[in-house]
Design a protein around this motif. Structure first.
Motif, PDB file in Angstrom:
ATOM      1  N   ALA A  81       0.856  -1.189   0.000  1.00 27.43           N
ATOM      2  CA  ALA A  81       0.000   0.000   0.000  1.00 27.43           C
ATOM      3  C   ALA A  81       0.890   1.236   0.000  1.00 27.43           C
ATOM      4  CB  ALA A  81      -0.907   0.000   1.229  1.00 27.43           C
ATOM      5  N   TYR A  82       0.525   2.216  -0.795  1.00 23.95           N
ATOM      6  CA  TYR A  82       1.340   3.426  -0.862  1.00 23.95           C
ATOM      7  C   TYR A  82       1.380   4.154   0.474  1.00 23.95           C
ATOM      8  CZ  TYR A  82       3.095   3.241  -5.516  1.00 23.95           C
ATOM      9  OH  TYR A  82       3.806   2.864  -6.622  1.00 23.95           O
ATOM     10  N   SER A  83       0.332   4.055   1.277  1.00 25.81           N
ATOM     11  CA  SER A  83       0.369   4.677   2.602  1.00 25.81           C
ATOM     12  C   SER A  83       1.481   4.049   3.449  1.00 25.81           C
ATOM     13  CB  SER A  83      -0.984   4.551   3.302  1.00 25.81           C
ATOM     14  OG  SER A  83      -1.377   3.188   3.404  1.00 25.81           O
ATOM     15  N   THR A  84       1.675   2.758   3.311  1.00 25.75           N
ATOM     16  CA  THR A  84       2.768   2.074   4.024  1.00 25.75           C
ATOM     17  C   THR A  84       4.108   2.501   3.452  1.00 25.75           C
ATOM     18  OG1 THR A  84       1.336   0.163   4.418  1.00 25.75           O
ATOM     19  CG2 THR A  84       3.708  -0.186   4.678  1.00 25.75           C
ATOM     20  N   TYR A  85       4.203   2.605   2.145  1.00 20.77           N
ATOM     21  CA  TYR A  85       5.463   3.018   1.514  1.00 20.77           C
ATOM     22  C   TYR A  85       5.878   4.404   1.998  1.00 20.77           C
ATOM     23  CZ  TYR A  85       4.396  -0.784  -1.781  1.00 20.77           C
ATOM     24  OH  TYR A  85       4.096  -1.980  -2.358  1.00 20.77           O
ATOM     25  N   ILE A  86       4.943   5.337   2.023  1.00 18.65           N
ATOM     26  CA  ILE A  86       5.238   6.696   2.473  1.00 18.65           C
ATOM     27  C   ILE A  86       5.707   6.670   3.929  1.00 18.65           C
ATOM     28  CG2 ILE A  86       4.179   8.924   3.055  1.00 18.65           C
ATOM     29  CD1 ILE A  86       4.651   8.746   0.112  1.00 18.65           C
ATOM     30  N   GLU A  87       5.026   5.884   4.743  1.00 18.68           N
ATOM     31  CA  GLU A  87       5.353   5.800   6.173  1.00 18.68           C
ATOM     32  C   GLU A  87       6.729   5.185   6.420  1.00 18.68           C
ATOM     33  OE1 GLU A  87       3.926   2.996   9.856  1.00 18.68           O
ATOM     34  OE2 GLU A  87       2.377   3.611   8.432  1.00 18.68           O
ATOM     35  N   LYS A  88       7.084   4.140   5.674  1.00 19.62           N
ATOM     36  CA  LYS A  88       8.295   3.367   5.960  1.00 19.62           C
ATOM     37  C   LYS A  88       9.506   3.732   5.102  1.00 19.62           C
ATOM     38  CE  LYS A  88       6.118  -0.440   8.222  1.00 19.62           C
ATOM     39  NZ  LYS A  88       6.496  -0.127   9.563  1.00 19.62           N
TER      40      LYS A  88
END
Length: 157
Positions: A81-88
């Protein structure tokens, strides 16, 4: 101490997978940044950089897939998920970059972050006796060190 289906310690592969997902996140953001550079580049080096950025994002896409498949091989789930990518991600998201030198500078910076994360993974994979991840990270590092040298030479560094 439990073992997974390929004979590796499950506790060690859990930690390894967490860091691999951080690497995957950084690769995904870097990939999208380079796509943006490819699309938006302007100026006298347009033709050279447009082609070079396409070559780079094609390579990054292969690495995204290889890292995700390594996570699956270790018995875990890759982030997707892009939200995870941005976060990590340790690579920052870049928007609306059209200047060639700025884009190349961002690429050099991003490779620095990837190489550091891959060195961390080399150590973790070695401790886990995970030769597959060691080999993958070692290949990436040696390739990318040369790539960084070339991009830095372009910048006159």
């Amino acid at each position: 101490m439990g073992k997974n289906f390929i004979g590796l310690d499950t506790d060690k592969t859990q930690k390894l997978t967490e860091v691999l997902n951080e690497l995957l996140s950084s690769y995904q953001i870097f990939y999208m940044n380079v796509r943006g550079y490819h699309w938006n580049i302007k100026g006298e080096n347009f033709f050279e950089l447009h082609a070079k950025f396409e070559e780079l994002y094609d390579d990054l896409l292969l690495k995204v897939d290889e890292v995700a498949e390594r996570i699956l091989t270790l018995g875990h789930r890759p982030a997707h998920a892009y939200s995870t990518y941005i976060e990590k991600s340790e690579v920052p998201e870049r928007k609306d970059v059209s200047d060639g030198k700025e884009a190349v500078g961002n690429i050099v910076e991003s490779f620095g972050k990837l190489i550091a994360k891959q060195r961390e993974l080399l150590s973790l994979a070695g401790e886990a006796d995970d030769e597959g991840t060691v080999a993958l990270m070692s290949d990436y590092i040696s390739q990318q060190e040369k790539t960084v040298w070339m991009y830095r030479s372009y910048l006159g560094q």
